[in-house]
Design a protein around this motif. Sequence first.
Motif, PDB file in Angstrom:
ATOM      1  N   SER A 306       0.809  -1.217   0.000  1.00  0.00           N
ATOM      2  CA  SER A 306       0.000   0.000   0.000  1.00  0.00           C
ATOM      3  C   SER A 306       0.845   1.270   0.000  1.00  0.00           C
ATOM      4  CB  SER A 306      -0.932   0.010   1.217  1.00  0.00           C
ATOM      5  OG  SER A 306      -0.188  -0.071   2.418  1.00  0.00           O
ATOM      6  N   GLU A 307       2.135   1.185   0.453  1.00  0.00           N
ATOM      7  CA  GLU A 307       2.989   2.368   0.482  1.00  0.00           C
ATOM      8  C   GLU A 307       3.748   2.586  -0.823  1.00  0.00           C
ATOM      9  OE1 GLU A 307       3.374  -0.154   2.553  1.00  0.00           O
ATOM     10  OE2 GLU A 307       2.457   0.514   4.444  1.00  0.00           O
ATOM     11  N   SER A 308       3.647   1.666  -1.770  1.00  0.00           N
ATOM     12  CA  SER A 308       4.388   1.796  -3.026  1.00  0.00           C
ATOM     13  C   SER A 308       3.769   2.878  -3.903  1.00  0.00           C
ATOM     14  CB  SER A 308       4.389   0.460  -3.778  1.00  0.00           C
ATOM     15  OG  SER A 308       3.073   0.109  -4.148  1.00  0.00           O
ATOM     16  N   ILE A 312      -0.263   3.771  -4.505  1.00  0.00           N
ATOM     17  CA  ILE A 312      -0.776   5.095  -4.139  1.00  0.00           C
ATOM     18  C   ILE A 312      -1.406   5.775  -5.345  1.00  0.00           C
ATOM     19  CG2 ILE A 312      -0.070   7.394  -3.385  1.00  0.00           C
ATOM     20  CD1 ILE A 312       2.007   6.068  -1.614  1.00  0.00           C
ATOM     21  N   GLN A 370       0.844  12.161  -0.355  1.00  0.00           N
ATOM     22  CA  GLN A 370       0.811  10.717  -0.145  1.00  0.00           C
ATOM     23  C   GLN A 370       2.004  10.038  -0.806  1.00  0.00           C
ATOM     24  OE1 GLN A 370      -1.113   8.999   1.825  1.00  0.00           O
ATOM     25  NE2 GLN A 370      -2.383  10.738   2.418  1.00  0.00           N
ATOM     26  N   LYS A 373       5.023  10.931   1.405  1.00  0.00           N
ATOM     27  CA  LYS A 373       4.916  10.234   2.683  1.00  0.00           C
ATOM     28  C   LYS A 373       5.191   8.737   2.503  1.00  0.00           C
ATOM     29  CE  LYS A 373       1.607   9.376   6.417  1.00  0.00           C
ATOM     30  NZ  LYS A 373       1.463   7.927   6.191  1.00  0.00           N
ATOM     31  N   GLY A 374       4.686   8.159   1.419  1.00  0.00           N
ATOM     32  CA  GLY A 374       4.953   6.751   1.165  1.00  0.00           C
ATOM     33  C   GLY A 374       6.434   6.475   0.969  1.00  0.00           C
ATOM     34  N   TRP A 375       7.114   7.361   0.233  1.00  0.00           N
ATOM     35  CA  TRP A 375       8.560   7.176   0.047  1.00  0.00           C
ATOM     36  C   TRP A 375       9.294   7.282   1.374  1.00  0.00           C
ATOM     37  CZ3 TRP A 375      12.599  10.610   0.961  1.00  0.00           C
ATOM     38  CH2 TRP A 375      13.848  10.187   0.514  1.00  0.00           C
ATOM     39  N   ASP A 377       8.105   6.740   4.447  1.00  0.00           N
ATOM     40  CA  ASP A 377       7.805   5.574   5.293  1.00  0.00           C
ATOM     41  C   ASP A 377       8.546   4.331   4.815  1.00  0.00           C
ATOM     42  OD1 ASP A 377       6.174   7.170   6.790  1.00  0.00           O
ATOM     43  OD2 ASP A 377       4.311   6.549   5.802  1.00  0.00           O
ATOM     44  N   ARG A 378       8.620   4.147   3.495  1.00  0.00           N
ATOM     45  CA  ARG A 378       9.362   2.995   2.977  1.00  0.00           C
ATOM     46  C   ARG A 378      10.840   3.094   3.319  1.00  0.00           C
ATOM     47  NH1 ARG A 378       6.668   4.302  -1.586  1.00  0.00           N
ATOM     48  NH2 ARG A 378       8.613   4.870  -2.631  1.00  0.00           N
ATOM     49  N   THR A 381      11.304   2.274   7.011  1.00  0.00           N
ATOM     50  CA  THR A 381      11.158   0.840   7.249  1.00  0.00           C
ATOM     51  C   THR A 381      12.367   0.064   6.748  1.00  0.00           C
ATOM     52  OG1 THR A 381       8.756   1.084   7.038  1.00  0.00           O
ATOM     53  CG2 THR A 381       9.654  -1.138   6.875  1.00  0.00           C
TER      54      THR A 381
END
Length: 644
Positions: A306-308, A312, A370, A373-375, A377-378, A381
């Motif tokens: 879902s974060e890719s 998104i 989004q 933010k996804g980049w 968060d990835r 992680t």
Amino acid sequence: MIRLAVFLLAFLVVTSVAAQTAPPPPQQKIDQLIGLLQDPEIQTWLESRKKEQQSALAVAEPSGFAAWEVRVRSRINGILTAIPRIPSEMSEGAARARQDAVSHGYAPIFLIFAGLVAVGAAAEWLFRRARSPSIGPVARLLPVAVFTVVVAVIFFAVEWPPLARLVLLAYLVAFIVYRVAAVLIGLVESNRPSLTIRARLFVGIALFAAATATLGAPLGVDRAVAEAISYCFSALLLALAIETVWSALARPIVIKAGLTAFLGLLWVLWCVDLKGLFWIGIYALVLPDLLRATGRAAATLTSAPSESPKSILLVRGSRAIVIALAVGWLALVWHFNPDSLANQNATMAAVLNGLLKGVIVLLIADLLWQLAKGWIDRTITTSADATGLAPAEVAKRARFRTLLPIFRNALAVMVAVMAGLIILSQLGVEIGPLIAGAGIFGVAIGFGSQTLVKDVISGVFYMLDDAFRVGEYIQAKNYKGTVEGFSLRSVRLRHHRGPVFTVPFGELGAVENMSRDWVIDKFRISVAYNTDINKARKITKAIGAELKEDAEVGPLFIEPLKMKGVEEFGDYGIVLSFAMTTVPGMQTYIRRKAYAMIREAFQNNGIEFAQPMVQVGGDDKNGAAAAATTLRTAQQAKAAGAEG
């Protein structure tokens, strides 16, 4: 004077009417007329008459809310009057369409429509036979796409009569849109068949009504009758919606009653020609479920996390497209309804246009945020897993985990501020003075909250100096613990006993980082005075080599365990000093294993540990032993009290 003015006006009217046949008047009369028009009394009288005529027109032709009320009243009266004429007008329109098709050598339109649908259905059936069955929104829409392509090819390949072409196009488009909507409704409400059937019926009636209303003018149906047909269909749709609320929805009675009242309000807004408010109400009722269903359908198209970025773009992008289409339709409704209250007031029209543009700005800002933010968060992680990496790469990832959360918060604030400023500019607000005022206000706030500014600036310099990172153990003044996270003004420390300290950056001062690069751990052991020092050194070296080869603790060593030598002569024995270099945070664990191995090795090789004892003169050996025991007990009690 009034008689003279009246005579002058009558003369002007007569001369303007007769100017086409009579010869032009003499120059003397023209000069007299110009002289009269230049008379101040005549000009004053003409101005007063002009103002009286404008006032009369303003009274005779109401504007604004009054004009809207008059227009709605006359429209409703016209529709009520036109309802009895619906059957005759519809039959005449159908007769015109049939005559147009038959006169050009074609079959009646309903037979042509049935034939096109049959050919498209046959092509769809063949496609289903040739293709293996599969599940998913795309797979379910492919047969409808085949049907649409076949029907479109046949329709545009044949030169239909003008009227028949419009009728066929309207009802074919309505039928294809119904097929697509039926598939999407089946995907959304697959678990509630009763609601699915009613939703499909509702969409079918609405599309048929729209196609019929569109064909009113081409078929020669009176406009009032066409509007009456639309209102009859709207009443039917209202009844179906209310029946669905009370029969197919498992909701409390209060919610059902509220939905019924809301549907009735929407129908009233439609009847009084407040179509903008009507569509806003429709969006409030339908958009939440539609957006959730669109997101679920888009998520099934990809197996990426879902974060890719792909996920998104599909999920958030599909929802943004739905909202953009809704906003675009609302803009068209307001644009093509010039008699609406919104278009009659320039200020209200500007505000509404600014709000619609603001929605688009928010959609773009949300999509960009989004993705960013996804980049972030990835990356956070990924950087948490440092197994088997070089020390430089581990340090780099730790710095990422430290800086990226702060960058994410700052980016969120920046995107929100920029989107807000753009929306204000679209609403007609001058943002230049606003930005200047915000700068002055910021300076005032800075002087009034120096502690906050100090904390923020101190945090910036701590980050630039790379003083500590997430996961490192630090000590500053009376605070110590593992760094768990940051905000713009403080750091969160987790003490090794569990408590969490939230410390402003301005309160940290000098920071002692206990987890950076490497740690030298030193400890002491007391042995008896008769110990062979060289033997103890060799035993310690062997223990260090054994720990270095251990699969569990070996990778944690930078320099192996070594005995440095005699540190001092104690009261009860020789104090030996030991040291080892390990990775940060693991020295306590390794030291405990080293203690156990040293104890066992020294005992096996006859090396005694120093013990406190007291030797008392005389022959009373039992008294000396008792005194030594008493002293040992006192020292143990004292040590236990110090530890507690």
